[in-house]
Write an enzyme that holds these catalytic residues in place. Structure first.
Site, PDB file in Angstrom:
ATOM      1  N   THR A   1     -79.176 -17.132 -40.301  1.00 19.95           N
ATOM      2  CA  THR A   1     -77.912 -17.873 -40.430  1.00 19.95           C
ATOM      3  C   THR A   1     -78.229 -19.340 -40.719  1.00 19.95           C
ATOM      4  OG1 THR A   1     -76.733 -16.374 -38.957  1.00 19.95           O
ATOM      5  CG2 THR A   1     -75.796 -18.581 -39.220  1.00 19.95           C
TER       6      THR A   1
ATOM      7  N   ASN B   1     -77.110  -5.870 -46.284  1.00 19.50           N
ATOM      8  CA  ASN B   1     -77.278  -5.419 -44.903  1.00 19.50           C
ATOM      9  C   ASN B   1     -76.429  -4.196 -44.559  1.00 19.50           C
ATOM     10  OD1 ASN B   1     -75.513  -7.766 -45.391  1.00 19.50           O
ATOM     11  ND2 ASN B   1     -74.738  -7.310 -43.357  1.00 19.50           N
TER      12      ASN B   1
ATOM     13  N   GLN C   1     -82.950  -8.895 -44.500  1.00 19.86           N
ATOM     14  CA  GLN C   1     -83.105  -7.440 -44.351  1.00 19.86           C
ATOM     15  C   GLN C   1     -84.401  -6.910 -44.963  1.00 19.86           C
ATOM     16  OE1 GLN C   1     -81.249  -5.154 -42.739  1.00 19.86           O
ATOM     17  NE2 GLN C   1     -79.754  -6.624 -42.008  1.00 19.86           N
TER      18      GLN C   1
ATOM     19  N   SER D   1     -85.571 -13.650 -40.954  1.00 18.70           N
ATOM     20  CA  SER D   1     -85.135 -13.635 -39.558  1.00 18.70           C
ATOM     21  C   SER D   1     -86.035 -12.739 -38.717  1.00 18.70           C
ATOM     22  CB  SER D   1     -83.698 -13.121 -39.507  1.00 18.70           C
ATOM     23  OG  SER D   1     -83.290 -12.965 -38.174  1.00 18.70           O
TER      24      SER D   1
ATOM     25  N   HIS E   1     -85.690 -11.183 -35.809  1.00 21.72           N
ATOM     26  CA  HIS E   1     -85.226  -9.998 -35.076  1.00 21.72           C
ATOM     27  C   HIS E   1     -84.914  -8.807 -35.979  1.00 21.72           C
ATOM     28  CE1 HIS E   1     -80.707 -10.200 -35.597  1.00 21.72           C
ATOM     29  NE2 HIS E   1     -81.003 -11.439 -35.927  1.00 21.72           N
TER      30      HIS E   1
ATOM     31  N   THR F   1     -87.817 -30.200 -31.431  1.00 24.51           N
ATOM     32  CA  THR F   1     -89.089 -29.693 -30.903  1.00 24.51           C
ATOM     33  C   THR F   1     -89.192 -28.205 -31.178  1.00 24.51           C
ATOM     34  OG1 THR F   1     -89.018 -31.385 -29.205  1.00 24.51           O
ATOM     35  CG2 THR F   1     -90.538 -29.542 -28.825  1.00 24.51           C
TER      36      THR F   1
ATOM     37  N   CYS G   1     -60.230  -3.191 -42.990  1.00 26.73           N
ATOM     38  CA  CYS G   1     -59.932  -4.322 -43.873  1.00 26.73           C
ATOM     39  C   CYS G   1     -58.720  -5.031 -43.283  1.00 26.73           C
ATOM     40  CB  CYS G   1     -59.593  -3.850 -45.274  1.00 26.73           C
ATOM     41  SG  CYS G   1     -60.970  -3.172 -46.139  1.00 26.73           S
TER      42      CYS G   1
HETATM   43  N1  PMP Z   1     -78.330 -12.321 -43.612  1.00 28.66           N
HETATM   44  C1  PMP Z   1     -78.346 -10.985 -43.518  1.00 28.66           C
HETATM   45  C2  PMP Z   1     -78.437 -10.157 -44.760  1.00 28.66           C
HETATM   46  C3  PMP Z   1     -78.300 -10.365 -42.267  1.00 28.66           C
HETATM   47  O1  PMP Z   1     -78.314  -9.040 -42.184  1.00 28.66           O
HETATM   48  C4  PMP Z   1     -78.238 -11.185 -41.117  1.00 28.66           C
HETATM   49  C5  PMP Z   1     -78.148 -10.572 -39.727  1.00 28.66           C
HETATM   50  N2  PMP Z   1     -77.143  -9.618 -39.599  1.00 28.66           N
HETATM   51  C6  PMP Z   1     -78.214 -12.563 -41.274  1.00 28.66           C
HETATM   52  C7  PMP Z   1     -78.277 -13.097 -42.531  1.00 28.66           C
HETATM   53  C8  PMP Z   1     -78.144 -13.496 -40.084  1.00 28.66           C
HETATM   54  O2  PMP Z   1     -79.377 -13.491 -39.434  1.00 28.66           O
HETATM   55  P1  PMP Z   1     -79.586 -14.133 -37.980  1.00 28.66           P
HETATM   56  O3  PMP Z   1     -79.029 -13.139 -37.018  1.00 28.66           O
HETATM   57  O4  PMP Z   1     -81.064 -14.302 -37.865  1.00 28.66           O
HETATM   58  O5  PMP Z   1     -78.881 -15.420 -37.956  1.00 28.66           O
END
Ligand code: PMP
Length: 385
Positions: free
Chosen positions: A76, A155, A183, A203, A205, A241, A329
């Protein structure tokens, strides 16, 4: 023979579990390497060494030098930094940006904000499989185009975009190219050079690392205006930091992910194809969403008629299986279904989408269990019981 776990996790596109070696690495850092990496004393130097080594690991994985990696709090922030940072740096050159109709909200929302501030944004549509045609990108270029932001893989439905071809077109015209690789990094092979990108978001995670840590690759020579101001950390591009335990965890996850990349792609793709084939053959009125082949190894996104994705998620959770469903939607302007409706699927149909995203630790046995419990759930929900 694998035994069935108490709970089956099929939502790796949302987030992945953290690998034990990553936890170990982070724990060591928290316990031992508490120093501020900007300080010249021993604890500071030790922390700084971890920081530099981690940049090296991430850089090596995407074929760039360590100086081109800036750590952020996740994709993000990387997307926001790339989009706002490049728009601001190049605004004297022009005010037009190209993107696609299927981007993640963390790219769409900054672009909407730029539109409110006077930028013009062209949203390139996708075909029925979710593919962006590079020629459409070429046609959208104007003399005042300064940037394009197009995700590497979606995603929700998992389609992998022709980023290298798009990047080639943009490079010829000197347009800064950002891609959201949240992704894809460590899930498929990534080479920033071959992809022809100038900015790339990742990212932790999404590849078995910790949450709250990510990175932005910035090609040498690409200008970015910082969006945070403070101390001079990370050359002032992203001050604050550095979170050494998270950075070390990210690098560890990357190292393990790279080592096992090919084997994991093969394993997960085999599981995916098995699940898709069986599901399409055993359930009525179901179809696959996204490209049949050019898709993320673990992504199985289905649309089921006369059913709600939300209800499917709830029923599968009761059966101890985690998947993700598309919300309706509804009134809000950004919703998961908006990427699905971009495929030409109606709002009514898009409500029935369910995403099963597999990881390397999933087994055939888990998929067989899913295939046993899912059809009766579908029937039950369709009959309104
Ligand atoms: N871009 C995409 C394509 C994602 O799938 C995600 C997470 N769902 C994000 C951005 C955001 O990533 P983060 O959770 O690391 O902020």
């Amino acid at each position: 023979m694998d035994s069935l776990p108490d709970y089956i996790y099929f939502d790796h596109a949302a987030t992945t579990p953290v690998l034990p070696d990553v936890v170990q690495e982070m724990s060591t850092c928290l316990n031992k390497f508490y120093g501020n990496p900007s300080e010249p004393h021993l604890p500071g130097r030790e922390a700084n060494k971890i920081l530099q080594n981690s940049k090296q690991t991430i850089g090596k994985a995407m074929n760039c030098s360590p100086e081109q990696i800036i750590f952020t709090s996740g994709a993000t922030e990387s997307n926001n930094l790339a989009i706002f940072g490049a728009a601001e740096a190049y605004q004297k050159k022009g005010n037009h940006i190209i993107t696609s109709s299927i981007e993640h909200p963390s790219a769409i929302m900054p672009l909407r904000r730029l539109q409110r501030k006077g930028f013009e944004v062209t949203y390139i549509p996708v075909d029925a499989n979710g593919i962006i045609d590079p020629e459409e990108v070429r046609r959208a270029i104007r003399p005042e185009t300064v940037m394009a932001s197009i995700m590497h893989a979606n995603n929700i439905f998992g389609t992998i975009e022709p980023i290298a071809q798009i990047g080639n077109i943009l490079k010829e015209r000197g347009i800064v190219f950002h891609s959201d690789a949240a992704q894809t990094f460590c899930n498929i092979d990534i080479d920033a050079e071959k992809l022809n990108v100038d900015l790339l978001s990742i990212s932790g995670h999404k590849f078995y690392g910790p949450k709250g840590i990510g990175a932005l690759y910035i090609r040498k020579g690409t200008r970015i205006m910082p969006q945070l101001f403070g101390g001079g950390q990370q050359r002032g591009v992203r001050p604050g930091t550095e979170n050494i335990p998270a950075v070390a965890g990210l690098a560890k996850a990357c190292q393990i992910g790279q080592r096992n990349l090919v084997a994991n792609i093969i394993k997960v793709t085999v599981l995916r194809e098995y699940l898709i084939e069986k599901a399409l053959n055993s359930i009525e009125d179901i179809r696959l969403c996204g490209h049949p082949v050019k898709r993320l190894p673990g992504n199985c996104c289905f649309i089921l008629k006369n059913i709600s994705g939300k209800a499917m998620v709830a029923e599968l959770d009761k059966a101890s299986i985690a998947v993700s469903g598309s919300s309706a939607c509804a009134a809000s302007s950004i919703k998961p279904a908006s990427a699905i409706t971009s495929l030409g699927i109606s709002c009514d149909e898009a409500v029935g989408s369910v995403r099963i995203s597999l990881g390397f630790e999933n087994t055939l046995k888990e998929i067989d269990y899913f295939l046993k419990v899912f059809p009766p759930i579908v029937n039950k929900l369709r009959s309104g019981l």
